[in-house]
Scaffold this active site. Structure first.
Site, mmCIF file in Angstrom:
data_model
loop_
_atom_site.group_PDB
_atom_site.id
_atom_site.type_symbol
_atom_site.label_atom_id
_atom_site.label_comp_id
_atom_site.label_asym_id
_atom_site.label_seq_id
_atom_site.Cartn_x
_atom_site.Cartn_y
_atom_site.Cartn_z
ATOM 1 N N ASP A 98 0.849 -1.188 0.000
ATOM 2 C CA ASP A 98 0.000 0.000 0.000
ATOM 3 C C ASP A 98 0.885 1.239 0.000
ATOM 4 O O ASP A 98 1.798 1.375 0.823
ATOM 5 C CB ASP A 98 -0.896 -0.014 1.248
ATOM 6 C CG ASP A 98 -2.045 0.975 1.150
ATOM 7 O OD1 ASP A 98 -2.153 1.652 0.119
ATOM 8 O OD2 ASP A 98 -2.820 1.064 2.123
ATOM 9 N N ASP B 266 -3.956 2.477 -5.308
ATOM 10 C CA ASP B 266 -2.671 2.542 -4.599
ATOM 11 C C ASP B 266 -2.366 1.316 -3.744
ATOM 12 O O ASP B 266 -1.515 1.382 -2.854
ATOM 13 C CB ASP B 266 -2.616 3.804 -3.728
ATOM 14 C CG ASP B 266 -3.713 3.851 -2.680
ATOM 15 O OD1 ASP B 266 -4.592 2.972 -2.687
ATOM 16 O OD2 ASP B 266 -3.682 4.775 -1.841
ATOM 17 N N GLU B 267 -3.044 0.186 -3.987
ATOM 18 C CA GLU B 267 -2.717 -1.007 -3.213
ATOM 19 C C GLU B 267 -2.840 -2.272 -4.062
ATOM 20 O O GLU B 267 -3.669 -2.361 -4.961
ATOM 21 C CB GLU B 267 -3.580 -1.109 -1.948
ATOM 22 C CG GLU B 267 -5.060 -1.231 -2.197
ATOM 23 C CD GLU B 267 -5.852 -1.376 -0.893
ATOM 24 O OE1 GLU B 267 -5.310 -1.903 0.095
ATOM 25 O OE2 GLU B 267 -7.017 -0.956 -0.900
#
Length: 384
Positions: free
Chosen positions: A10, A104-105
């Site tokens: 993350d 974003d992960e």
């Protein structure tokens, strides 16, 4: 069954990190990305701003009260989308199986690879590569399933790494607040808190029948997560589902005005479905079928979005590119793919807050009265 080895990676304050990469002078300062007016919304904030109580989804006016000297940035979704693709491309090159869970992960399944190398060391080296090559901070958790891996990441952020092995899972989870359980919403938290359940250990003591009586199937799922049980697979990124629709005309047509109006209607419908699923798309495809049954498609990668206006504009542009033979058409279709989890505020950078508020108001009407309860004036008289 072999032990699973799942990595959750993350980015730390992703949007802010991209802004800092563009402008290193912002490093160490309280930075807030989101709507800049008092009615706007904080989408991301630096850890310096968080020390003042600022957090995502907070009204910008409240954030400005808490941190008057914060630097507000409206944001650049093109830059964030580009950085997201850069990270995904690096991960794709280095791991056997991964899932892009949001902009974003990522989840990475290294199960079985422990026979060849140390998974923790591999994750550490991958993290170092991303930070060195892309100059973006990232944290990761490694554990036996997606839930515990994600909670491990959250426990070591920012700029950290954590390994929770099978025999450590329950001792790691027990002291944590139930707020830390992925997927536990405000209503569930309030319900459990009212019953004196504040920590995961307390939740594990509840009998399954009691949890089912309180919360139904969702309650049983929460109980499983509290006990460190999660059998959900890492879904290969290439297999992420898409959302689409198509229309076959009653009579073959060459009416470009009609087709453009139809595209507006189709995109409006599937964009609403996208937002209802809390998804963003990074790819749109337009397909046509000529009267001779020849199918032709054209697709484009776009900045992550869930708003009608950007998608409608791109759909019309793709139709212009794909429709070259000036023959009668039997069918037109639109599909959104490369879907990731996300929130609508991401598009607030590119649109006025008035437009964004209008979209939210229209979505509320659709949820209450049905998807066709409100639409754009241009498609009211559409007949196909």
């Amino acid at each position: 069954m072999a032990d699973r080895h799942i990595i959750h990676m993350d980015q730390d304050a992703f949007f802010v990190a991209v802004e800092l990469r563009k402008n290193p002078a912002l490093i160490g300062k309280p930075v807030i990305v989101g709507g800049t007016s008092d009615r706007g919304v904080v989408t991301s904030c630096s850890y310096e701003a968080r020390r003042y109580g600022v957090h995502s989804a907070m009204p910008s006016g409240r954030a400005r009260q808490l941190c008057p000297h914060a630097i507000f940035i409206r944001g650049d979704i093109d830059a964030y989308s580009k950085a997201s693709h850069e990270i995904t491309d690096m991960i794709r090159e280095k791991v056997p199986l991964f899932e892009k869970a949001s902009i974003d992960e990522h989840y990475i399944d290294m199960t079985g690879m422990d026979r060849f190398f140390n998974c923790m060391q591999y994750a550490r080296e991958l993290r170092a590569s991303i930070m060195n090559e892309l100059q973006l901070p990232i944290s990761f958790g490694l554990s036996v399933n997606k839930t515990v891996a994600k909670m491990a990441t959250n426990a070591c952020k920012p700029n950290g790494e954590k390994n929770v092995e099978q025999h450590e899972v329950q001792s790691f989870l027990n002291p944590l607040s139930i707020r830390k359980i992925p997927g536990l919403g405000k209503k569930s938290f309030a319900l459990l808190s009212d019953r004196g359940i504040q920590h995961i250990f307390e939740l594990t003591q509840i009998e399954p029948d009691q949890m089912h009586a309180w919360m139904g199937r969702n309650g049983l799922g929460l109980l499983q997560k509290a006990k460190g049980i999660d059998n959900s697979p890492v879904v290969p990124y290439a297999e992420q589902k898409s959302i689409g629709t198509q229309c076959t005309f009653h009579s073959d047509t060459i009416d470009i005005g009609l087709i453009n109006t139809l595209l507006v209607s189709m995109v409006t419908d599937i964009a609403f479905q996208l937002r209802e699923k809390k998804k963003l798309t990074a790819c749109i495809t337009v397909t046509i079928r000529y009267a001779n049954f020849e199918d032709v498609s054209k697709q484009a990668m776009i900045p992550y979005t869930s708003l009608d206006s950007a998608l409608i504009q791109m759909a019309k542009e793709l139709f212009k590119q794909v429709y070259q033979k000036r023959m009668l058409l039997r069918l037109v279709g639109v599909r959104l793919s490369h879907l990731v989890n996300g929130f609508e505020q991401i598009d607030l950078y590119n649109k006025s807050e008035a437009q964004y508020n209008l979209m939210q108001a229209m979505d509320k009407i659709r949820r209450r009265f049905g998807e066709k309860a409100i639409t754009r004036a241009s498609v009211v008289d559409l007949k196909i």
